[in-house]
Scaffold this motif. Structure first.
Motif: not given
Length: 283
Positions: A38-56
């Motif tokens: 969630g932190q990576a999404i809110l910071q806009g770091k995600v493009s087409i590859f996962p950042v801080n991979f999680t299944l939560d």
């Protein structure tokens, strides 16, 4: 001249591949976001590859009973609606493919009119209400049971079947129903597969009928539940934490709602391609 002919298919393939990849970018972004923190999404770091991979996010979706119930309702509507639509569309198409059918021209005009002038929302709602279908899953199936476009495709296919087959069946003592069930339907597998996929996608993605005709939350389809997550911020009950976000849960729900219908195509690809060529120019 030969060199130009060999270059064109290569350039065409490159162009179409580039366009396809460009169209996949939004979907890849959603897929990557569903596996990112969630932190990576809110910071806009995600493009087409996962950042801080999680299944939560997927665990939150899987543990939500409302989504599973909506998923089951959508599967039931899709399976039942597709089967019934194929049955009635093929029956009507087979009848209208017979040039000797009385009133055939008038019926075809009525079918074409529905393609040009779709029924308005308010009259459609009043008709469904008058038949007592409100707040029932039948309201998601019966109003769209026969698509005029798919019906025209079936009529075109049935016209292409040699009349000698049906004449031979009649000589052998088969009536129309036996001829239709034992001869016509087995020959119509490519057409039924193509139209069945069209119907299945329509029922699976059906949204407007559920919004208009359903009030019971227990009957909501997956698309309506997805709308609640996207528009009404109905993700608070699905869990919270440092590694999760509402956006991530929304993305995971979109993937869950999209993947099942995508998995159908590889299973029917052979028949779908054959059926898609119905009505094409041959020579």
């Amino acid at each position: 001249m030969r060199k130009r002919r060999s270059i064109f298919p290569m350039m065409n393939a490159i162009l179409l591949t580039g366009i396809s990849l460009f169209m996949l970018v939004p979907y890849l972004n959603i897929l990557a976001g569903s596996f990112s923190s969630g932190q990576a999404i809110l910071q806009g770091k995600v493009s087409i590859f996962p950042v801080n991979f999680t299944l939560d996010h997927y665990l939150a979706v899987m543990n939500n009973k409302a989504i599973w119930k909506a998923f089951g309702v959508t599967v039931w509507v899709t399976v039942a609606g597709t089967c019934l639509s194929l049955l009635f569309t093929s029956l009507m198409g087979y009848g209208l493919s017979k040039s000797h059918l009385k009133g055939r021209g008038f019926i075809m005009i009525m079918v074409i009119i529905t393609m040009i002038f779709p029924a308005p929302l308010i009259p459609s709602y009043l008709v469904v209400k008058s038949f007592g279908l409100l707040d029932s899953l039948s309201a998601l199936i019966i109003p769209g049971l026969i698509s005029a476009f798919n019906l025209v495709i079936m009529i075109t296919f049935f016209k292409g079947i040699p009349e000698g087959l049906t004449d031979a069946a009649t000589i052998d003592g088969c009536d129309e129903f036996h001829t239709f069930g034992r001869i016509i339907m087995p020959l119509s597998l490519p057409s039924l597969t193509t139209i069945g996929l069209f119907y299945a996608v329509g029922y699976w993605n059906g949204y407007m009928n559920a919004i208009m005709y359903l009030r019971d939350p227990g009957l909501f389809t997956l698309q309506v539940k997805l709308r609640q997550l996207l528009v009404e911020n109905d993700a608070g009950s699905m869990g919270s934490g440092m590694l999760m976000s509402i956006e991530g849960i929304r993305m995971a729900t979109i993937i869950v709602a999209t993947v099942p219908i995508l998995l159908i195509y590889p299973l029917i690809q052979k028949h779908f391609i054959q059926g898609a060529m119905i009505g094409s120019v041959k020579g």
